[in-house]
Scaffold this motif. Structure first.
Motif, mmCIF file in Angstrom:
data_model
loop_
_atom_site.group_PDB
_atom_site.id
_atom_site.type_symbol
_atom_site.label_atom_id
_atom_site.label_comp_id
_atom_site.label_asym_id
_atom_site.label_seq_id
_atom_site.Cartn_x
_atom_site.Cartn_y
_atom_site.Cartn_z
ATOM 1 N N LEU A 42 0.837 -1.202 0.000
ATOM 2 C CA LEU A 42 0.000 0.000 0.000
ATOM 3 C C LEU A 42 0.874 1.254 0.000
ATOM 4 C CD1 LEU A 42 -2.775 1.412 0.264
ATOM 5 C CD2 LEU A 42 -2.538 1.139 2.743
ATOM 6 N N MET A 43 1.879 1.276 0.852
ATOM 7 C CA MET A 43 2.755 2.441 0.949
ATOM 8 C C MET A 43 3.594 2.612 -0.318
ATOM 9 S SD MET A 43 1.694 3.682 3.660
ATOM 10 C CE MET A 43 2.790 5.065 3.671
ATOM 11 N N GLN A 44 4.056 1.515 -0.913
ATOM 12 C CA GLN A 44 4.827 1.610 -2.158
ATOM 13 C C GLN A 44 3.988 2.215 -3.278
ATOM 14 O OE1 GLN A 44 6.164 -2.379 -2.848
ATOM 15 N NE2 GLN A 44 7.918 -2.184 -1.464
ATOM 16 N N ARG A 45 2.746 1.800 -3.375
ATOM 17 C CA ARG A 45 1.871 2.370 -4.414
ATOM 18 C C ARG A 45 1.675 3.861 -4.201
ATOM 19 N NH1 ARG A 45 -3.206 -1.589 -5.838
ATOM 20 N NH2 ARG A 45 -1.991 -3.408 -6.432
ATOM 21 N N ALA A 46 1.431 4.257 -2.970
ATOM 22 C CA ALA A 46 1.231 5.676 -2.671
ATOM 23 C C ALA A 46 2.503 6.459 -2.970
ATOM 24 C CB ALA A 46 0.812 5.851 -1.216
ATOM 25 N N TRP A 47 3.643 5.918 -2.598
ATOM 26 C CA TRP A 47 4.921 6.588 -2.822
ATOM 27 C C TRP A 47 5.168 6.774 -4.316
ATOM 28 C CZ3 TRP A 47 7.928 8.960 0.616
ATOM 29 C CH2 TRP A 47 9.190 9.351 0.217
ATOM 30 N N ARG A 48 4.967 5.712 -5.105
ATOM 31 C CA ARG A 48 5.171 5.801 -6.553
ATOM 32 C C ARG A 48 4.194 6.779 -7.196
ATOM 33 N NH1 ARG A 48 5.789 0.020 -6.478
ATOM 34 N NH2 ARG A 48 3.624 -0.109 -7.123
ATOM 35 N N ARG A 49 2.955 6.749 -6.754
ATOM 36 C CA ARG A 49 1.934 7.625 -7.331
ATOM 37 C C ARG A 49 2.314 9.090 -7.149
ATOM 38 N NH1 ARG A 49 -1.917 6.200 -4.344
ATOM 39 N NH2 ARG A 49 -2.521 4.416 -5.581
ATOM 40 N N ASN A 50 2.917 9.408 -6.038
ATOM 41 C CA ASN A 50 3.276 10.794 -5.749
ATOM 42 C C ASN A 50 4.678 11.144 -6.220
ATOM 43 O OD1 ASN A 50 0.883 11.874 -4.323
ATOM 44 N ND2 ASN A 50 1.250 10.059 -3.084
ATOM 45 N N ASP A 51 5.391 10.193 -6.802
ATOM 46 C CA ASP A 51 6.700 10.381 -7.426
ATOM 47 C C ASP A 51 7.623 11.264 -6.601
ATOM 48 O OD1 ASP A 51 8.702 10.019 -9.245
ATOM 49 O OD2 ASP A 51 7.843 11.351 -10.751
ATOM 50 N N HIS A 52 7.955 10.809 -5.423
ATOM 51 C CA HIS A 52 8.804 11.571 -4.518
ATOM 52 C C HIS A 52 10.251 11.689 -4.987
ATOM 53 C CE1 HIS A 52 5.874 12.138 -1.353
ATOM 54 N NE2 HIS A 52 5.415 10.956 -1.680
ATOM 55 N N ASN A 53 10.621 11.014 -6.031
ATOM 56 C CA ASN A 53 11.990 11.095 -6.525
ATOM 57 C C ASN A 53 12.133 12.043 -7.710
ATOM 58 O OD1 ASN A 53 13.159 9.224 -4.699
ATOM 59 N ND2 ASN A 53 12.136 7.591 -5.816
ATOM 60 N N ALA A 54 11.053 12.666 -8.143
ATOM 61 C CA ALA A 54 11.095 13.508 -9.338
ATOM 62 C C ALA A 54 12.123 14.631 -9.193
ATOM 63 C CB ALA A 54 9.712 14.091 -9.622
ATOM 64 N N GLY A 55 12.114 15.343 -8.106
ATOM 65 C CA GLY A 55 13.054 16.446 -7.913
ATOM 66 C C GLY A 55 14.489 15.988 -7.825
ATOM 67 N N LYS A 56 14.710 14.822 -7.274
ATOM 68 C CA LYS A 56 16.073 14.300 -7.156
ATOM 69 C C LYS A 56 16.646 13.972 -8.521
ATOM 70 C CE LYS A 56 15.264 12.430 -2.578
ATOM 71 N NZ LYS A 56 15.082 11.228 -1.788
ATOM 72 N N ARG A 57 15.806 13.493 -9.435
ATOM 73 C CA ARG A 57 16.281 13.150 -10.767
ATOM 74 C C ARG A 57 16.635 14.388 -11.567
ATOM 75 N NH1 ARG A 57 11.848 9.655 -10.694
ATOM 76 N NH2 ARG A 57 10.732 11.088 -12.035
#
Length: 65
Positions: A42-57
């Motif tokens: 559940l947490m992985q899906r939420a994390w991916r959906r919100n793309d928390h790594n976008a700024g890091k990339r």
């Protein structure tokens, strides 16, 4: 407490604090409540959906002042 009630209470608490709970998260939370996935999924899906790594990339993260 069963999963369904825990999900309902968590969503309600978030909304009372002003959080927006998407339809996508609600669908995932329903799957969790039914036992179709575990909390980590559940947490992985939420994390991916919100793309928390976008700024890091892209280097777009800035310090919060």
């Amino acid at each position: 407490m069963d999963r369904k009630r825990a999900v309902e209470e968590a969503i309600h608490a978030g909304e009372m604090e002003g959080a927006y709970v998407s339809d996508e998260f609600r669908a995932d939370a329903d799957e969790f409540a039914q036992g179709s996935m575990n909390i980590e999924q559940l947490m992985q899906r939420a994390w991916r959906r919100n793309d928390h790594n976008a700024g890091k990339r892209t280097g777009e993260l800035h310090a919060v002042r």
